[in-house]
Enzyme design. Structure first.
Site, PDB file in Angstrom:
ATOM      1  N   HIS A 207     -80.101   2.731 -72.963  1.00  0.00           N
ATOM      2  CA  HIS A 207     -80.219   3.802 -73.963  1.00  0.00           C
ATOM      3  C   HIS A 207     -80.893   3.195 -75.198  1.00  0.00           C
ATOM      4  CE1 HIS A 207     -78.170   7.204 -76.343  1.00  0.00           C
ATOM      5  NE2 HIS A 207     -78.478   6.353 -77.302  1.00  0.00           N
ATOM      6  N   CYS A 240     -79.343   7.291 -86.466  1.00  0.00           N
ATOM      7  CA  CYS A 240     -78.073   6.587 -86.522  1.00  0.00           C
ATOM      8  C   CYS A 240     -77.550   6.750 -87.932  1.00  0.00           C
ATOM      9  CB  CYS A 240     -78.285   5.105 -86.182  1.00  0.00           C
ATOM     10  SG  CYS A 240     -76.828   4.097 -86.449  1.00  0.00           S
TER      11      CYS A 240
HETATM   12 ZN   LIG Z   1     -77.940   6.703 -79.302  1.00  0.00          ZN
END
Ligand SMILES: [Zn+2]
Length: 309
Positions: A207, A240
């Site tokens: 990922h 993020c």
């Molecule tokens: Zn992620």
């Protein structure tokens, strides 16, 4: 036909969870419909996290209810805790991602518990999953780098993955949460895990986030290490919360184009996927974060098609 590589689209979860602009349930399902139409067979559709933490996921039950109309697709959802598990189960979800971090600090900041507690929770969740016929996937965030602790050694990841695998036979997603991985580190970590644990390459999913433009290079490193399953997000949506300015996940259309160009078979129709990417762009307040849409449909990114030498 080339060797198969599975692409798991995580737009409706990872792609949207950091977007400030709330996306309606109807639009989320419309995007999922376009992805299914393009041939994406694995989709992470939502997260059963408390809406106080991630308001964008407040409609998890409604999204899950809307998935019944699609056939032949594996839908999964993220669960941060036992309440999330119970909610997902009640909503009919049978594939769930249990999250844990490879870094103690990130685990505490993101999940408000230490890794030992997370492993205990995995034990309890595993017991319920086996009872309920639920398939878990254990997602290790910050596998390669943590915004607080810096580089995560492959030995530390080995210990964390070993502990998780002692609890249950679940597949493991190695997540480059802040996009700071480098190809040599990816290869080293995957090779170490394969060498030291009784696991097959098919037990792993990679990922990548494309914060520094290394998503495809890291994908290549993963392919070379034997991994054949990758997460990505349409139009490169994502980010993020601990990395301001982080551009997003590796774009699904960039990943599919890259894999198909290298002779792999994803089973995904690129033109239809570009339609999905074009649609997904409207969910973000930022400019388009991937590459392929800009190269192939400049107008869709607000750019006039150019004539170059
Ligand atoms: Zn992620």
């Amino acid at each position: 036909m080339g060797e198969k590589v599975k692409v798991v689209d995580v737009t409706a979860r990872d792609g949207l969870q950091n977007e400030a602009k709330l996306v309606s349930t109807q639009d989320k399902l419309a995007l999922i419909e376009k992805l299914v139409w393009a041939g994406v067979s694995d989709i992470q559709a939502t997260s059963f996290v408390h809406p106080k933490w991630v308001p964008q996921m407040a409609d998890a039950e409604d999204v899950a209810a809307g998935l019944a109309r699609f056939t032949g697709v594996t839908f999964s959802a993220l669960i941060p805790n036992m309440t999330g598990y119970e909610r997902a189960l009640a909503a009919g979800i049978r594939h769930m991602e249990f999250v844990i971090a490879a870094s103690e600090t990130f685990n505490r900041k993101n999940l408000n518990r230490g890794m030992t507690e997370s492993l205990q929770l995995l034990k309890e969740t595993t017991r319920l999953a086996e009872r309920d016929g639920v398939v878990l996937r254990v997602g290790f965030s910050t596998t390669f780098h943590c915004p607080f602790e810096g580089k995560i050694s492959s030995r530390a990841v080995l210990n964390a993955v070993r502990a998780a695998r002692e609890i249950g036979p679940w597949r493991i997603a190695l997540c480059d949460t802040d996009g700071m991985a480098f190809p040599d580190h990816v290869k080293e970590t995957v090779s170490l895990l394969l060498g030291e644990l009784k696991m097959k390459a098919s037990d792993f999913i990679l990922h990548f986030h494309d914060t520094y433009g290394r998503g495809l290079a890291n994908t290549l490193a993963g392919l070379e290490a034997g991994v054949r399953e990758f997460d990505s997000s349409t139009a490169g949506l994502g980010g993020c919360p601990y990395c301001p300015g982080a551009s997003g996940n590796l774009a699904t259309e960039d990943l599919v184009d890259f894999l198909e160009g290298m002779g792999y078979d994803t089973g995904i129709d690129l033109e239809k996927l570009l339609d999905a990417a074009e649609f997904a762009c409207r969910f973000s307040s930022r400019p388009y974060q991937g590459h392929l849409l800009r190269a192939r449909r400049a107008g869709a990114c607000g750019l006039a098609p150019s004539v170059s030498a």
